[in-house]
Structure formats: structure tokens, C-alpha cells
Design a protein around this motif. Structure first.
Motif, PDB file in Angstrom:
ATOM      1  N   PRO A 146       0.817  -1.212   0.000  1.00 31.97           N
ATOM      2  CA  PRO A 146       0.000   0.000   0.000  1.00 31.97           C
ATOM      3  C   PRO A 146       0.855   1.269   0.000  1.00 31.97           C
ATOM      4  N   GLY A 147       0.315   2.305  -0.597  1.00 30.33           N
ATOM      5  CA  GLY A 147       0.965   3.603  -0.558  1.00 30.33           C
ATOM      6  C   GLY A 147       0.576   4.361   0.705  1.00 30.33           C
ATOM      7  N   VAL A 148       1.553   5.057   1.298  1.00 30.30           N
ATOM      8  CA  VAL A 148       1.298   5.860   2.498  1.00 30.30           C
ATOM      9  C   VAL A 148       2.003   7.204   2.363  1.00 30.30           C
ATOM     10  N   ALA A 149       1.478   8.192   3.079  1.00 29.95           N
ATOM     11  CA  ALA A 149       2.087   9.524   3.045  1.00 29.95           C
ATOM     12  C   ALA A 149       2.188  10.164   4.416  1.00 29.95           C
ATOM     13  N   THR A 150       1.615   9.517   5.438  1.00 34.78           N
ATOM     14  CA  THR A 150       1.604  10.087   6.782  1.00 34.78           C
ATOM     15  C   THR A 150       1.845   8.993   7.822  1.00 34.78           C
ATOM     16  N   PRO A 151       2.246   9.378   9.043  1.00 40.34           N
ATOM     17  CA  PRO A 151       2.370   8.387  10.113  1.00 40.34           C
ATOM     18  C   PRO A 151       1.045   7.683  10.407  1.00 40.34           C
ATOM     19  N   SER A 152      -0.056   8.404  10.322  1.00 38.06           N
ATOM     20  CA  SER A 152      -1.366   7.788  10.583  1.00 38.06           C
ATOM     21  C   SER A 152      -1.653   6.687   9.565  1.00 38.06           C
ATOM     22  N   GLU A 153      -1.300   6.927   8.310  1.00 33.74           N
ATOM     23  CA  GLU A 153      -1.516   5.905   7.283  1.00 33.74           C
ATOM     24  C   GLU A 153      -0.591   4.709   7.505  1.00 33.74           C
ATOM     25  N   MET A 154       0.642   4.968   7.943  1.00 36.17           N
ATOM     26  CA  MET A 154       1.549   3.865   8.272  1.00 36.17           C
ATOM     27  C   MET A 154       0.964   3.025   9.405  1.00 36.17           C
ATOM     28  N   MET A 155       0.430   3.695  10.421  1.00 34.29           N
ATOM     29  CA  MET A 155      -0.152   2.985  11.565  1.00 34.29           C
ATOM     30  C   MET A 155      -1.364   2.162  11.140  1.00 34.29           C
ATOM     31  N   THR A 156      -2.183   2.716  10.260  1.00 37.91           N
ATOM     32  CA  THR A 156      -3.357   1.986   9.784  1.00 37.91           C
ATOM     33  C   THR A 156      -2.932   0.754   8.995  1.00 37.91           C
ATOM     34  N   ALA A 157      -1.941   0.909   8.126  1.00 30.57           N
ATOM     35  CA  ALA A 157      -1.457  -0.227   7.348  1.00 30.57           C
ATOM     36  C   ALA A 157      -0.916  -1.313   8.280  1.00 30.57           C
ATOM     37  N   LEU A 158      -0.156  -0.909   9.295  1.00 32.95           N
ATOM     38  CA  LEU A 158       0.377  -1.874  10.258  1.00 32.95           C
ATOM     39  C   LEU A 158      -0.742  -2.598  10.993  1.00 32.95           C
TER      40      LEU A 158
ATOM     41  N   ALA B  71      13.224  12.884   1.838  1.00 33.07           N
ATOM     42  CA  ALA B  71      13.879  11.955   2.746  1.00 33.07           C
ATOM     43  C   ALA B  71      13.831  12.430   4.193  1.00 33.07           C
ATOM     44  N   LYS B  72      13.940  13.742   4.397  1.00 36.69           N
ATOM     45  CA  LYS B  72      13.913  14.273   5.767  1.00 36.69           C
ATOM     46  C   LYS B  72      12.567  13.974   6.424  1.00 36.69           C
ATOM     47  N   ALA B  73      11.483  14.173   5.681  1.00 39.48           N
ATOM     48  CA  ALA B  73      10.154  13.895   6.221  1.00 39.48           C
ATOM     49  C   ALA B  73       9.974  12.403   6.466  1.00 39.48           C
ATOM     50  N   LEU B  74      10.434  11.577   5.537  1.00 39.54           N
ATOM     51  CA  LEU B  74      10.311  10.132   5.705  1.00 39.54           C
ATOM     52  C   LEU B  74      11.077   9.656   6.932  1.00 39.54           C
ATOM     53  N   ALA B  75      12.274  10.204   7.136  1.00 42.26           N
ATOM     54  CA  ALA B  75      13.072   9.824   8.305  1.00 42.26           C
ATOM     55  C   ALA B  75      12.333  10.158   9.594  1.00 42.26           C
ATOM     56  N   ALA B  76      11.714  11.328   9.636  1.00 44.47           N
ATOM     57  CA  ALA B  76      10.991  11.742  10.839  1.00 44.47           C
ATOM     58  C   ALA B  76       9.738  10.902  11.063  1.00 44.47           C
ATOM     59  N   MET B  77       9.020  10.619   9.972  1.00 35.99           N
ATOM     60  CA  MET B  77       7.777   9.843  10.094  1.00 35.99           C
ATOM     61  C   MET B  77       8.039   8.405  10.530  1.00 35.99           C
ATOM     62  N   SER B  78       9.079   7.804   9.969  1.00 37.94           N
ATOM     63  CA  SER B  78       9.310   6.380  10.210  1.00 37.94           C
ATOM     64  C   SER B  78      10.139   6.106  11.457  1.00 37.94           C
ATOM     65  N   ALA B  79      10.751   7.140  12.032  1.00 41.72           N
ATOM     66  CA  ALA B  79      11.579   6.939  13.233  1.00 41.72           C
ATOM     67  C   ALA B  79      10.813   6.247  14.364  1.00 41.72           C
ATOM     68  N   PRO B  80       9.575   6.661  14.664  1.00 41.38           N
ATOM     69  CA  PRO B  80       8.839   5.976  15.727  1.00 41.38           C
ATOM     70  C   PRO B  80       8.144   4.697  15.254  1.00 41.38           C
ATOM     71  N   LEU B  81       8.341   4.356  13.977  1.00 43.88           N
ATOM     72  CA  LEU B  81       7.698   3.167  13.397  1.00 43.88           C
ATOM     73  C   LEU B  81       8.759   2.292  12.725  1.00 43.88           C
ATOM     74  N   PRO B  82       9.734   1.803  13.480  1.00 40.34           N
ATOM     75  CA  PRO B  82      10.826   1.041  12.881  1.00 40.34           C
ATOM     76  C   PRO B  82      10.393  -0.289  12.277  1.00 40.34           C
ATOM     77  N   GLN B  83       9.160  -0.714  12.566  1.00 38.22           N
ATOM     78  CA  GLN B  83       8.690  -1.986  12.020  1.00 38.22           C
ATOM     79  C   GLN B  83       8.234  -1.890  10.570  1.00 38.22           C
TER      80      GLN B  83
END
Length: 215
Positions: A112-124, A142-154
Motif C-alpha cells: 500500500p501507498g502511504v504519506a503520513t504516520p497515521s496511514e503507516m499505523m493503519t497499514a500496520l 527523505a527528511k520527512a520520511l526519516a521523521a515519520m518512520s523513526a517511531p515506526l521502525p517496524q
């Protein structure tokens, strides 16, 4: 979820995932061969053109050594059509809950495509750990992706959208990034001129660059 080809394999099989927009069906085989000659063995054929499904069928039949998938899949009907054509993985620019639930029960993996931490959490929440960050550059890069995914290492990410040799390094060594998607190895000028030698060379350079950046 048990899929015939896992998202892990899709992400690890090729240094980059080319975003293939095929307008002329006659281009499918030479384009696929050029990518393979350059070291790229995962193909994402976007469902943006009338011949996309036929292109997937031809590529899957012609190149069993490649992993052929469908991109820009928006709903369950397109998912089924792509799988029937021979797609071995499905990528969507975003997701609906309907699509997430549907693909859970199927044999072909959805990324799935995601663009926000909330979407990452929903996909998980639905069991999807391998995701496409799209459109990467428009969403802060890349800077935004690094910040978004830092609390979601899974999560494991394939960023796509605006990526080229000029910013590849910013993405490739992020902890959550396994591969990147792009179309810079398929420039319009080369496709218009059917310059498959150029496509092969650009693909080879992309693979070499990724290997060097990962050292």
C-alpha cells in the motif's frame, strides 16, 4: 497473510523498482530486456495506460526470471484484473480499507501507498509492514520520511515519486528504506526513440550507484 511472493522478496530482489508507463505494447519486451540487462529484475507496470494489463501479461510470460507487478491499483477490480494478467505483486498509490481487507485474503501481495504516520499505523494495523511512501518528494522528501518512520521502525519502505540520481543518496541509507522506485532509467527521450541501449545503461548505472551508496 501468506502470499506467493512476499513483499520482502519484492523489495530485496532489485536495487531499484522502475515505474513503467507503457503506452506502446511493442515496447514491453525490449523495455523489460533492457532493464534486465542493466541489472533490474523487478518491474512495476502502472495501470495508467490502455495496454498496461496486456503488457503485464507479456512481461510475465517472456521474463520468468523477473518479478512483474502492477502499480497504480486503486480498487479490488483492478487488483483482480492485474492478478489475472500475471502480476506477482500489487502496488497502490494510497489505500482504502476495502482494498487492505481484500488483499489480506489473496495470494498476491499488496504494497500500500502511504504519506503520513497515521496511514503507516493503519497499514500496520492490518498487517502490512512493507509500504510505498508516495509521492516522496512532494511529501517532504527523505527528511520527512526519516521523521515519520523513526517511531515506526517496524515498517519497511520503498519511496517513490521525484527520486533520481540527484537525491537517491538521501533515501537509500535511511533505516526503513529497502529499495526505491523511480523512472529516471526510463527517460521520455529514450522511450520516444526506442533507445533500449540507453535504458540498459541507465539501469546499470542506477544499480551500481545503489550498491556504492550502501557500502
Amino acid at each position: 497473510m501468506t502470499w506467493t511472493i512476499s513483499p520482502q522478496r519484492v523489495f530485496s530482489a532489485s536495487p531499484v523498482v522502475p515505474v513503467m508507463v507503457i503506452n506502446d505494447l511493442d515496447d514491453a519486451i525490449p523495455m523489460g530486456q533492457a532493464l534486465l540487462d542493466g541489472g533490474i529484475s523487478v518491474f512495476e507496470v502502472t495501470l495508467r495506460t490502455e495496454c498496461a494489463l496486456d503488457a503485464i501479461r507479456i512481461l510475465a510470460d517472456t521474463f520468468p526470471q523477473a518479478i512483474v507487478g502492477a502499480g497504480t491499483v486503486l480498487n479490488t477490480a483492478q487488483y483482480d484484473a492485474a492478478v489475472t494478467a500475471g502480476a506477482q505483486f500489487i502496488i497502490s498509490p494510497g489505500f482504502s480499507i476495502t482494498l487492505l481487507k481484500y488483499a489480506q485474503q489473496k495470494e498476491v501481495a499488496l504494497i500500500p501507498g502511504v504519506a503520513t504516520p497515521s496511514e503507516m499505523m493503519t497499514a500496520l494495523e492490518f498487517g502490512y509492514t512493507h509500504l510505498k511512501f508516495f509521492p516522496a518528494e512532494a511529501n517532504g522528501g527523505a527528511k520527512a520520511l526519516a521523521a515519520m518512520s523513526a517511531p515506526l521502525p517496524q515498517v519497511t519502505i520503498c519511496p517513490t515519486g521525484g527520486i533520481s540520481v540527484h537525491n537517491l543518496e538521501q533515501y537509500i541509507n535511511l533505516p526503513t528504506v529497502a529499495t526505491v522506485g523511480g523512472s529516471w532509467m526510463l527517460p521520455k527521450s529514450a522511450l520516444d526513440n526506442k533507445d533500449w541501449v540507453a535504458v540498459a545503461q541507465l539501469s546499470k548505472e542506477a544499480c551500481i550507484l545503489v550498491a556504492e551508496l550502501k557500502k
